[in-house]
Design a protein around this motif. Sequence first.
Motif, PDB file in Angstrom:
ATOM      1  N   VAL A   1     -26.755  24.703 -18.910  1.00 34.88           N
ATOM      2  CA  VAL A   1     -27.758  23.801 -18.297  1.00 34.88           C
ATOM      3  C   VAL A   1     -28.182  22.817 -19.279  1.00 34.88           C
ATOM      4  O   VAL A   1     -28.291  21.757 -18.735  1.00 34.88           O
ATOM      5  CB  VAL A   1     -28.881  24.980 -18.015  1.00 34.88           C
ATOM      6  CG1 VAL A   1     -30.431  23.883 -17.528  1.00 34.88           C
ATOM      7  CG2 VAL A   1     -28.697  25.887 -17.036  1.00 34.88           C
TER       8      VAL A   1
ATOM      9  N   ALA B   1     -27.345  19.823 -16.816  1.00 40.88           N
ATOM     10  CA  ALA B   1     -28.320  19.329 -15.959  1.00 40.88           C
ATOM     11  C   ALA B   1     -28.596  17.829 -15.933  1.00 40.88           C
ATOM     12  O   ALA B   1     -28.627  17.298 -16.834  1.00 40.88           O
ATOM     13  CB  ALA B   1     -29.526  20.248 -16.271  1.00 40.88           C
TER      14      ALA B   1
ATOM     15  N   VAL C   1     -28.020  23.730 -11.840  1.00 43.39           N
ATOM     16  CA  VAL C   1     -26.769  22.868 -11.820  1.00 43.39           C
ATOM     17  C   VAL C   1     -26.022  23.210 -10.820  1.00 43.39           C
ATOM     18  O   VAL C   1     -25.831  24.455 -10.268  1.00 43.39           O
ATOM     19  CB  VAL C   1     -25.865  23.208 -13.380  1.00 43.39           C
ATOM     20  CG1 VAL C   1     -24.619  22.267 -13.027  1.00 43.39           C
ATOM     21  CG2 VAL C   1     -26.651  22.936 -14.471  1.00 43.39           C
TER      22      VAL C   1
END
Length: 222
Positions: free
Chosen positions: A74, A78, A108
């Motif tokens: 992440v 992200a 995500v």
Amino acid sequence: MRAFIDFEASSLGPHGYPIEVAWVFEDGRSASFLIAPIDGWTDWNPAAERAHGISRAQLAREGVAAPLVARHLVDELAGHQVLTSAPSWDARWMSRLLCAGGLPPCAVRVADTDAALLELAAALLAPALPSSQVHRASRQIMASAGDRFVGRRRAHRPLADAELERDRWLTVCRLARAYAGLSTDDRAARPPAASREANLFLHPRVYPRTSLDRPGAEWRAS
């Protein structure tokens, strides 16, 4: 920036779980992690093991705790467009990994590489062609790019397969730019090195890259 991701799993059954993940950014930076299963992740298919070659013993010995992999994924991905050749499967493994880390499964999202490639070709061609010709030319470029990867089989290891998706992206980009009469020269600055914390705390299997692939030949219709 776009990133290309791939997973391997313990099985394709309803209780399968991710055992390896890798991603590669457009600029070549990449990371790969074996994933140690959490409690409750027990489903294992010997046929899947024969395909990817990863054993349970290897996961126990080399795997990184799933919550740590999830958080690092992440942190890295992200906010980026994340592409995969198998969006339905990889979305499932992504969700299970993120949930194992106590993270939202939508932190995500993944999208289909093929659809994104078609959009890429069309976007590069649109300024140079009449709108009525863009779709046909985009399909022609996709076919020509596909011909260049005939015989290159998937390795069933995420890093190699994610790099294959990146190579396909760069190929379509170069072909479309050449078709549109644009420069096909790839220039990339040296990417930032992986952090010391990532190298020491997470896993040694982090592979920084220094440059993009060199451009291929000028556009030639297949």
